[in-house]
Design an enzyme around this catalytic site. Structure first.
Site, PDB file in Angstrom:
ATOM      1  N   GLU A 132       0.833  -1.214   0.000  1.00 24.69           N
ATOM      2  CA  GLU A 132       0.000   0.000   0.000  1.00 24.69           C
ATOM      3  C   GLU A 132       0.865   1.260   0.000  1.00 24.69           C
ATOM      4  O   GLU A 132       0.613   2.197  -0.759  1.00 24.69           O
ATOM      5  CB  GLU A 132      -0.914   0.027   1.239  1.00 24.69           C
ATOM      6  CG  GLU A 132      -1.864  -1.150   1.375  1.00 24.69           C
ATOM      7  CD  GLU A 132      -2.943  -1.206   0.305  1.00 24.69           C
ATOM      8  OE1 GLU A 132      -3.069  -0.248  -0.478  1.00 24.69           O
ATOM      9  OE2 GLU A 132      -3.647  -2.229   0.247  1.00 24.69           O
ATOM     10  N   ASN A 153       1.173   3.943  -3.066  1.00 23.32           N
ATOM     11  CA  ASN A 153       0.875   5.370  -2.873  1.00 23.32           C
ATOM     12  C   ASN A 153       2.007   6.245  -3.390  1.00 23.32           C
ATOM     13  O   ASN A 153       1.769   7.260  -4.041  1.00 23.32           O
ATOM     14  CB  ASN A 153       0.655   5.675  -1.380  1.00 23.32           C
ATOM     15  CG  ASN A 153      -0.761   5.369  -0.936  1.00 23.32           C
ATOM     16  OD1 ASN A 153      -1.631   5.075  -1.728  1.00 23.32           O
ATOM     17  ND2 ASN A 153      -0.987   5.447   0.369  1.00 23.32           N
ATOM     18  N   ARG A 189      -9.526   3.566  -7.787  1.00 21.11           N
ATOM     19  CA  ARG A 189      -8.856   3.243  -6.528  1.00 21.11           C
ATOM     20  C   ARG A 189      -9.920   3.140  -5.441  1.00 21.11           C
ATOM     21  O   ARG A 189     -10.940   3.830  -5.490  1.00 21.11           O
ATOM     22  CB  ARG A 189      -7.843   4.342  -6.139  1.00 21.11           C
ATOM     23  CG  ARG A 189      -6.817   4.677  -7.187  1.00 21.11           C
ATOM     24  CD  ARG A 189      -5.876   3.541  -7.453  1.00 21.11           C
ATOM     25  NE  ARG A 189      -5.298   3.018  -6.233  1.00 21.11           N
ATOM     26  CZ  ARG A 189      -4.685   1.837  -6.173  1.00 21.11           C
ATOM     27  NH1 ARG A 189      -4.603   1.064  -7.219  1.00 21.11           N
ATOM     28  NH2 ARG A 189      -4.168   1.430  -5.048  1.00 21.11           N
TER      29      ARG A 189
END
Lengths: 111, 141
Positions: free
Chosen positions: B47, B51, B105
């Site tokens: 994650e 990002n 997303r």
């Protein structure tokens, strides 16, 4: 990520193999959408038996396909979730919009 | 106190997301983690690195720096980019928030990190970049 498509009782079954992350999500979504359009099908089963990793990018793939099929009054189900992947489904509230079944056979009976 | 550390730099290519999480899992394996703990760490790293790639560098090329530190049975992971930075960190951390809705997303990245790690700190400055620091203490070690 490798995808294997099959159709049973008017339902598209997508067997996924590999890791579902941001990198693999784009290719998976294009292939699945193309298949949905090619077949004109509104019921979809994601088989996660071969998926050994998924992060939140996977949630986007599932929700995106759900929204697409919802426009055609369709349904989405998932089978064979590993515990870690199930945690992500629970966390994101995915079970509010789709059901998990023990097997593809059971999903086909209930969709 | 037992200590160990590592540092890895790689270009912000999406193919490196799996590379980064496998590296951290390999480094963490010296703490004798359970499979569940290892999966938690891999997911959180994935994650944070995603990002950095999508939001920090907005799919342009930059360098992502990954640092890991072990102190006894505690693992600290830092993921840093020198990208655009986050305007409102509090908002970015909200479940379902995404700054790029066009990308399909889920907006669950920080929520996943917070759920799977013991602590998550985010330091960000507009135009300078973002650093995410996560810790997890392994029960099995």
């Amino acid at each position: 990520m490798q995808l294997k498509f099959s159709v049973e009782d008017g339902c598209l079954i997508v067997e996924m193999h590999g890791e579902l992350d941001h990198h693999s999500a784009e290719g998976a979504r294009i292939k699945i959408d193309n298949k949905i359009e090619e077949l004109g099908i509104n019921k979809l089963i994601f088989d996660f038996a071969g998926v050994n990793f998924m992060d939140s990018s996977g949630i986007g793939v599932i929700i995106g396909r759900y929204k697409k099929l919802k426009d055609y009054d369709g349904k989405v189900a998932v089978v064979n979730l590993k515990p870690q992947i199930k945690k992500i489904f629970e966390l994101s509230g995915l079970f509010k919009i789709l059901s998990e079944f023990e097997s593809t056979k059971e999903a086909l009976l209930n969709l | 106190m037992f200590k160990n550390e590592m540092k890895l730099e790689f270009p912000s290519k999406s193919v490196n997301e799996s590379f980064a999480r496998v590296v951290v899992a390999a480094f963490a394996s010296q703490l004798d983690p359970t499979l569940e703990e290892l999966s938690d760490v891999k997911t959180a790293v994935s994650e944070a690195v995603t990002n950095a790639i999508i939001h920090g560098y907005e799919d342009a090329e930059g360098i992502v720096t990954l640092r890991c530190k072990i102190e006894d049975n505690k693992l600290t992971i830092e993921v840093e980019d020198n990208g655009k930075g986050i305007e409102n960190v509090e908002l970015a951390r909200q479940p379902l928030y995404t700054s790029r809705p066009e990308l399909e997303r889920s907006g669950m990245g920080f929520t996943v990190m917070e759920t799977f790690m013991d602590s998550v700190e985010v330091y960000s400055e507009l135009g300078k970049g973002t650093k995410v620091i996560m810790t997890k203490t392994f029960k099995s070690a």
